[in-house]
Enzyme design. Structure first.
Site, mmCIF file in Angstrom:
data_model
loop_
_atom_site.group_PDB
_atom_site.id
_atom_site.type_symbol
_atom_site.label_atom_id
_atom_site.label_comp_id
_atom_site.label_asym_id
_atom_site.label_seq_id
_atom_site.Cartn_x
_atom_site.Cartn_y
_atom_site.Cartn_z
ATOM 1 N N THR A 131 -8.408 6.578 -1.857
ATOM 2 C CA THR A 131 -9.795 6.153 -2.062
ATOM 3 C C THR A 131 -10.725 7.325 -1.782
ATOM 4 O O THR A 131 -11.847 7.344 -2.267
ATOM 5 C CB THR A 131 -10.172 4.977 -1.142
ATOM 6 O OG1 THR A 131 -9.764 5.294 0.192
ATOM 7 C CG2 THR A 131 -9.512 3.695 -1.592
ATOM 8 N N HIS A 149 0.794 -1.227 0.000
ATOM 9 C CA HIS A 149 0.000 0.000 0.000
ATOM 10 C C HIS A 149 0.819 1.266 0.000
ATOM 11 O O HIS A 149 0.257 2.363 0.025
ATOM 12 C CB HIS A 149 -0.902 0.055 1.234
ATOM 13 C CG HIS A 149 -2.040 -0.907 1.194
ATOM 14 N ND1 HIS A 149 -3.236 -0.608 0.598
ATOM 15 C CD2 HIS A 149 -2.153 -2.169 1.658
ATOM 16 C CE1 HIS A 149 -4.056 -1.644 0.713
ATOM 17 N NE2 HIS A 149 -3.411 -2.617 1.344
ATOM 18 N N LYS A 172 0.845 14.545 1.366
ATOM 19 C CA LYS A 172 -0.507 14.854 0.906
ATOM 20 C C LYS A 172 -0.694 16.354 0.660
ATOM 21 O O LYS A 172 -1.674 16.785 0.065
ATOM 22 C CB LYS A 172 -1.539 14.337 1.909
ATOM 23 C CG LYS A 172 -1.639 12.800 1.939
ATOM 24 C CD LYS A 172 -2.624 12.327 2.999
ATOM 25 C CE LYS A 172 -2.716 10.814 3.137
ATOM 26 N NZ LYS A 172 -3.589 10.185 2.140
ATOM 27 N N LYS A 203 -14.461 8.550 -3.580
ATOM 28 C CA LYS A 203 -15.728 8.878 -2.914
ATOM 29 C C LYS A 203 -16.282 10.191 -3.441
ATOM 30 O O LYS A 203 -17.472 10.309 -3.734
ATOM 31 C CB LYS A 203 -15.509 8.998 -1.395
ATOM 32 C CG LYS A 203 -15.021 7.735 -0.730
ATOM 33 C CD LYS A 203 -14.510 8.041 0.691
ATOM 34 C CE LYS A 203 -13.717 6.871 1.236
ATOM 35 N NZ LYS A 203 -12.939 7.236 2.446
ATOM 36 N N LYS A 213 -8.366 14.082 4.891
ATOM 37 C CA LYS A 213 -7.531 12.881 4.845
ATOM 38 C C LYS A 213 -6.522 13.013 5.972
ATOM 39 O O LYS A 213 -6.443 14.066 6.608
ATOM 40 C CB LYS A 213 -6.810 12.764 3.498
ATOM 41 C CG LYS A 213 -6.164 14.080 3.029
ATOM 42 C CD LYS A 213 -5.525 13.963 1.648
ATOM 43 C CE LYS A 213 -6.500 13.992 0.504
ATOM 44 N NZ LYS A 213 -6.553 12.761 -0.243
ATOM 45 N N ARG A 214 -5.747 11.966 6.237
ATOM 46 C CA ARG A 214 -4.713 12.105 7.253
ATOM 47 C C ARG A 214 -3.772 13.250 6.899
ATOM 48 O O ARG A 214 -3.539 13.543 5.725
ATOM 49 C CB ARG A 214 -3.926 10.797 7.376
ATOM 50 C CG ARG A 214 -4.683 9.693 8.084
ATOM 51 C CD ARG A 214 -5.061 10.094 9.499
ATOM 52 N NE ARG A 214 -3.906 10.131 10.358
ATOM 53 C CZ ARG A 214 -3.616 9.206 11.269
ATOM 54 N NH1 ARG A 214 -4.420 8.173 11.463
ATOM 55 N NH2 ARG A 214 -2.542 9.304 12.011
#
Ligand SMILES: *Cc1c(COP(=O)(O)O)cnc(C)c1O
Length: 831
Positions: free
Chosen positions: A675, A376, A573, A679, A567-568
């Site tokens: 993911t 992952h 990110k 969504k 998100k985290r």
């Protein structure tokens, strides 16, 4: 939408008769709920409040699941089915009640029952506490896959840990993240059924005894050390309207002995209780780091604890079949979600060698046909390794087995790659250096028949870079399975208005066949349909605006662009890129007070690992910018910045359908798939994103014109780094950017404290900006200008929104699970 709920429900609820076990029930859900209030809860059922209604319903729903689950288990044995074991240290299922009602086709009955008691489903689902047994994407993926496996009728079991404390609850105090314990079981959970008879002893430490048996065979026996009991707790996963129910077995650590009697008698009562407490610690708490393993002994204990209990459970079921051992991989397959459960490989070897007395070749052949591994992440710091010294102490027999796996593997490598003397040390399961460590990914690759990445780009990177050497050794082992999300939770459940509209136009088959959404393309030119589409979106945005008003006390305009990054928190990110842009927008509005601009609401949410200081600093920066921006009368009507505390599945379900612009802006090459991106696009948000992870595949399917891709691609990131990336260049040459960075490096957002964000400033400049925020800044800002401009053209925007939903059918977890079935598991659905 003026239509009543009831007008639509008939579209969504297929007749149930065909799925109900004949004669199973002659009472209604409501009658059973009332019965349980009295007889299971011991409370007066002549009147109901929210709590009683909730618990009564849970128990009535659970009865129905248990009937189906036991029938399904019988069927597995009767049909001699091959079984899938999905091993994951994390599951993030979200709240259960609504989803279970939906899957079982009981939504109408529940509505009616609650209506009779002047209650509504919306208010009673608030009674439920969300199990936070995962950090983020990885755990949520496991839950989406469990949903699809049940819906496809697969003989599948999830396995994990029943943490007493899930991921911490996040509070924001004075702009800072504060972690609070998540005692999700304080009221108990009736969704979780304890199975005190499914109990296995699990050993730690101790010594290995070697001896020659009567046949002259060298035998090993691991003995001594500490024993801890693993007790099963089952969580049920109903398939969507197919009568199928699977389970997730979560192991809970229990003391091996209630009290140590000797010390009890010697008067050391507290000491004996303490021993009990330390045994239970193993399943006490989830490690809160996402994408950065914590090298703590307790974490390795958690991994071995749940894996050992799971292998026992698998072997227990297999032994009932009375088949020879070589049939084990024909009747079972084990999917490892990341390397966290990779210790299962030496554990099964140990059981086969030492307990079942198989020879090495035979045992190894079984393992290599049984295990499959999903990778992952390629963040170097996230690739799991454990000190040899630690494993030697905690799991001495496993360390011997790992050495032997490695010895045989490297011998083969030397044989086949004679002219590459460097290769063995690169692929070795054990890294050299001052402290030898076991590389869990190498163990997982060598011990599995399949290794998969989770998006096309990610799998390509695995093949080209991270596991390049292994591709040559095992050319057929690597494959891609692009992630997916369950349309039940991430559309039908979270976006009721849009679900109505879809079912009205397409029928309700999209719920289990998401590719049906492509038919929406024929409707983009229908003015009335577009109007309804926009109304659905507005309904969702108003609901979110109400929540923000209630929780944050800030009024936001539901007609503004809802731009969301949840998100985290992680540097890769790049929440930083987002907030830098917001600051520059703020500066521009202040400079031009008469600016004609579409109002924007920027929404953030997400947790930072408690030990990740930079991520916490970024949360603080966002909150400080928000405080300044939201209180500035010059910008108030154009710009709002909102930080929503405690991002979790429930909050995601509220945010996703209300989002206009989805921020997916990781440095290219760093996000394996994502993911969250799926969504949002499924619910009609437009993505602003980098060419990273699954964003690329989303772009291919929704169409170039319906996604805003920007910035360096993965190859360009590598090339720039090779050339020598100098963030100061961007600082010098872009005056707008320089102004923003200088503000961060002053007391503009923290009056009187000019060093609050120097860590961020330094990381972006003197620190070399490892995630290339500054390199992508200009492209990001210009892309936002385009978005702001295009949003105003409502027809254009709504068409793009519809085209997003229409193109997202591929990203159903049903599709992903089918690819696992065909490409890896070789399983037959049993429905
Ligand atoms: C989907 C989801 C994630 C994963 O989001 P990414 O944007 O892919 O990182 C994390 N946490 C929760 C609660 C989610 O629902």
């Amino acid at each position: 939408m003026s239509k009543d709920v009831k007008d639509y429900l008939h579209l969504l609820d297929k007749p149930l008769d065909e799925f109900e076990a004949p004669g199973a029930r002659n009472s209604t859900l409501g009658e059973d709920a009332l019965w349980h209030v009295l007889y299971s809860l011991g409370q007066d059922n002549t009147y109901l409040n929210k709590r009683k209604a909730y618990w009564g319903l849970v128990l009535a729903v659970r009865d129905r699941m248990l009937e189906k689950w036991t029938a399904v288990q019988r069927k597995y044995y009767a049909n001699d089915d091959k079984r899938l074991y999905y091993l994951s240290l994390e599951f993030l299922p979200g709240k259960f009640l609504r989803g279970n009602l939906l899957a079982l086709g009981l939504e109408n009955e529940a509505h009616e029952f609650l209506h009779e008691h002047d209650l509504s489903l919306d208010e009673i689902v608030d009674e439920e506490c969300e199990p936070g047994l995962g950090n983020g994407g990885l755990g949520r993926l496991a839950s989406c896959y469990m949903d699809s496996m049940a819906t496809l009728g697969l003989p599948a079991y999830g396995y994990g840990i029943r943490y007493s404390y899930g991921l911490f609850r996040q509070e924001i105090r004075n702009g800072h993240q504060v972690e609070q314990p998540d005692n999700w079981l304080h009221e108990g959970s009736h969704w979780l059924i304890p199975r005190p008879h499914n109990l296995f002893p699990i050993r730690f430490y101790g010594t290995v005894n070697e001896w020659l048996d009567d046949d002259g065979m060298l035998r090993h026996d691991w003995r001594g050390g500490d024993l801890v009991m693993a007790m099963a707790n089952d969580m049920y996963v109903p398939g969507y309207r197919n009568g199928h129910v699977n389970s997730i077995r979560l192991w809970e650590a229990r003391p091996h002995k209630e009290f140590v009697l000797s010390s009890f008698n010697a008067g050391d009562y507290i000491g004996s209780v303490q021993e009990k407490i330390s045994d239970e610690n193993i399943s006490m708490v989830l490690y809160p780091s996402d994408d950065a393993p914590e090298g703590k002994t307790l974490r390795l204990k958690q991994q071995y604890f749940f894996v050992a209990a799971t292998m026992r459970d698998m072997v227990r079921r297999f032994k009932k079949l009375n088949k020879p051992w070589d049939q084990l991989p024909e009747k079972n397959v084990v999917q490892l979600n990341e390397t966290h459960p990779a210790i299962a490989i030496p554990e099964l070897m140990r059981m086969l060698l030492d307990e079942e007395l198989l020879g090495w070749e035979e045992a190894w052949c079984i393992c290599q046909k049984l295990f499959a591994y999903t990778n992952h992440t390629i963040l170097p710091e996230a690739l799991e390794t454990w000190p040899v010294k630690l494993i030697e102490r905690l799991l001495p027999r496993h360390m011997q087995i790992i050495y032997e796996i490695n010895r045989r593997f490297l011998e083969e490598v030397r044989l086949h790659f004679r002219d590459e003397p460097e290769l063995p040390s690169r692929v070795s399961l054990i890294s050299a250096g001052p402290e030898q460590r076991v590389r869990m990914s190498h163990l997982a690759i060598v011990g599995s028949f399949s290794v998969n990445g989770v998006s096309s780009l990610h799998t390509q990177i695995l093949k080209d870079r991270v596991f390049h050497d292994f591709i040559r050794i095992f050319p057929d082992r690597f494959n891609n399975k692009t992630n997916g999300i369950t349309p039940r939770r991430w559309l039908r459940q979270c976006n009721v208005p849009l679900s109505w509209l879809l079912s009205e136009h397409l029928g309700c088959n999209w719920i289990t066949d998401l590719t049906q959404l492509k038919k929406l393309r024929e409707l983009v030119d229908d003015v009335e349909f577009r109007h309804d589409w926009e109304q659905c979106r507005l309904t969702n945005k108003k609901r979110l605006a109400d929540y923000i008003e209630k929780v944050n006390g800030i009024t936001v305009n539901p007609h503004s662009i809802f731009d969301v990054q949840v998100k985290r928190f992680h540097e890769y990110k790049r929440q930083l890129l987002n907030i830098l842009h917001i600051i520059s927008l703020y500066n521009n509005i202040r400079r031009n007070p008469d600016v004609k601009m579409q109002p924007c609401t920027f929404i953030f949410g997400g947790k930072a690992a408690p030990s990740y200081q930079m991520a916490k600093d970024i949360i603080y920066l966002i909150n400080c910018v928000a405080r300044r921006v939201n209180s500035d009368p010059h910008t108030r009507n154009f710009l709002k910045v909102i930080f929503l505390a405690n991002y979790n599945v429930s909050l995601a379900q509220l945010l996703v359908p209300a989002t206009d612009v989805s921020e997916q802006i990781s440095t290219a090459g760093y996000e394996a798939s994502g993911t969250g991106n799926m969504k949002f696009a499924l619910n009609g948000a437009l993505t602003i994103g980098t060419r990273d992870g699954a964003n690329i595949e989303i772009g291919e399917r929704v169409g170039d014109g319906n996604i805003y891709l920007f910035g360096l691609c993965e190859k360009e990131v590598l090339a720039l780094r090779r050339r020598g990336y100098d963030p100061w260049e961007f600082y010098k040459n872009d005056s707008e950017l320089r102004e923003v960075l200088d503000m961060i490096n002053s007391d503009q957002f923290t009056p009187g404290d000019s060093t609050a964000f120097s860590s961020i400033f330094n990381s972006l400049l003197t620190g070399g900006d490892p995630f290339m925020v500054l390199a992508d800044y200009r492209a990001y800002v210009e892309t936002h200008k385009r978005i702001s401009h295009e949003y105003v053209d409502r027809d254009l925007w709504i068409k793009k929104s519809i085209m997003n939903t229409a193109g997202m059918g591929y990203f159903s977890s049903d599709r992903a699970v089918k690819e696992y079935i065909d490409g890896i598991w070789s399983l037959e659905p049993d429905v």
